[in-house]
Design a protein around this motif. Structure first.
Motif, PDB file in Angstrom:
ATOM      1  N   GLY A  47       0.993  -1.352  -0.314  1.00 54.00           N
ATOM      2  CA  GLY A  47       0.039   0.014  -0.023  1.00 54.00           C
ATOM      3  C   GLY A  47       1.274   1.175  -0.234  1.00 54.00           C
ATOM      4  N   VAL A  48       1.929   1.295   0.690  1.00 57.17           N
ATOM      5  CA  VAL A  48       2.717   1.937   0.233  1.00 57.17           C
ATOM      6  C   VAL A  48       4.508   2.238   0.047  1.00 57.17           C
ATOM      7  N   PRO A  86      -2.261  -1.730 -17.582  1.00 57.17           N
ATOM      8  CA  PRO A  86      -3.800  -2.797 -16.224  1.00 57.17           C
ATOM      9  C   PRO A  86      -3.918  -2.692 -15.165  1.00 57.17           C
ATOM     10  N   LYS A  87      -2.458  -2.535 -14.064  1.00 51.42           N
ATOM     11  CA  LYS A  87      -2.789  -2.269 -12.824  1.00 51.42           C
ATOM     12  C   LYS A  87      -2.139  -1.387 -12.536  1.00 51.42           C
ATOM     13  N   VAL A  88      -3.054  -0.147 -12.998  1.00 55.11           N
ATOM     14  CA  VAL A  88      -3.171   1.489 -12.590  1.00 55.11           C
ATOM     15  C   VAL A  88      -4.042   1.570 -10.738  1.00 55.11           C
ATOM     16  N   VAL A  89      -5.065  -0.049 -11.586  1.00 55.82           N
ATOM     17  CA  VAL A  89      -5.370  -0.134 -10.342  1.00 55.82           C
ATOM     18  C   VAL A  89      -5.962  -0.996  -9.864  1.00 55.82           C
ATOM     19  N   THR A  91      -5.985  -4.945  -8.425  1.00 57.08           N
ATOM     20  CA  THR A  91      -6.448  -5.864  -7.754  1.00 57.08           C
ATOM     21  C   THR A  91      -5.893  -7.332  -7.305  1.00 57.08           C
ATOM     22  N   GLU A  92      -4.692  -7.165  -7.577  1.00 53.62           N
ATOM     23  CA  GLU A  92      -3.674  -7.755  -6.505  1.00 53.62           C
ATOM     24  C   GLU A  92      -2.931  -7.109  -6.569  1.00 53.62           C
ATOM     25  N   HIS A  96      -2.029 -10.641  -2.617  1.00 58.43           N
ATOM     26  CA  HIS A  96      -2.773 -10.209  -1.895  1.00 58.43           C
ATOM     27  C   HIS A  96      -3.542 -10.184  -2.640  1.00 58.43           C
ATOM     28  N   LEU A  97      -5.118 -10.636  -2.792  1.00 51.29           N
ATOM     29  CA  LEU A  97      -6.046  -9.898  -3.492  1.00 51.29           C
ATOM     30  C   LEU A  97      -6.885  -8.614  -2.611  1.00 51.29           C
TER      31      LEU A  97
END
Length: 240
Positions: A47-48, A86-89, A91-92, A96-97
């Motif tokens: 997350g950071v 595809p990973k700009v938002v 989903t995992e 971790h989902l």
């Protein structure tokens, strides 16, 4: 996040100097965007970029290198990805989902966070006309989905423009550090912000990745802030 802002700028901007950009400096997740993960998970490396906010703030306040810092977690939108990535938002992340991001309105996330962040960064850099941009990140010593340890203490990433990185690799190495050359991953693939705001404008940059266990407390953050400021200051002189 302060008053709905997705970034903050600290330190006195002086035209022609050094500046710092920290895309992953915050773990903040807005209450109206439930991600479906434990609250403390956003505080981990998924997350950071752990330690980066402290290092960037010290560079700004003690070493005269102003910073543009994100105020939103990479789990909400990854500011260090292109808009169409595809990973700009995500989903995992690292096994971790992220359930709340499945089927997310990506366009709304981009409009609310990604675009304002980069529009402000572009304006800030135009005003600064920086001698050198420091793109600051941290990396985990080992991914949860891997048994391979990452031995590097600091890595320098770059895509096409390696002018500053080459000097920085040498200078960090002279300090006795284990330096990764486009490690622990390659800037050929993960260099979105510097591709857009540095390479596209011919601005030299150092994309610096510090192993997060080395900047996990304030004393270490102060030490690395001084070291990065010194090395990058000498890089800027070498580029003249």
């Amino acid at each position: 996040m302060i008053d709905g802002q997705v970034f903050k700028q600290i330190g006195d901007l002086k035209r022609g100097g050094l500046v710092c950009v920290a895309d992953h400096a915050s773990s903040f997740v807005p209450e109206d965007l439930p991600l479906g993960i434990p609250a403390d998970q956003a505080e981990t490396h998924i997350g950071v970029d752990i330690g980066v906010a402290g290092v960037a703030a010290r560079m700004a306040r003690r070493h005269g290198i102003p910073a543009h810092m994100a105020l939103i977690s990479r789990l909400v939108v990854d500011l260090h990805r292109e808009e169409d990535h595809p990973k700009v938002v995500p989903t995992e992340s690292d096994g971790h989902l992220i359930p709340g991001n499945i089927g997310a309105d990506v366009e709304a996330r981009l409009d609310r966070y990604h675009r304002p962040y980069h529009e402000a960064l572009a304006k800030w850099l135009d005003e600064a006309a920086p001698e050198l941009i420091i793109s600051l990140h941290s990396f985990t010593p080992q991914l949860e989905t891997s048994t391979e340890e990452r031995p590097w203490e600091v890595g320098l990433l770059y895509n096409e423009d390696d002018r500053a990185a080459r000097h920085a690799i040498r200078l960090f190495g002279e300090l006795g550090l284990n330096v990764g050359d486009n490690e622990p991953y390659s800037g050929k693939e993960l260099n979105a912000t510097m591709n857009r705001h540095a390479e596209a404008h011919g601005r030299p940059y150092c994309a610096v990745e510090v192993r997060q266990d080395l900047i996990s407390n304030r004393a270490d953050q102060a030490r690395w802030a001084a070291m990065i400021a010194d090395v990058c200051g000498r890089v800027a002189l070498a580029l003249d």
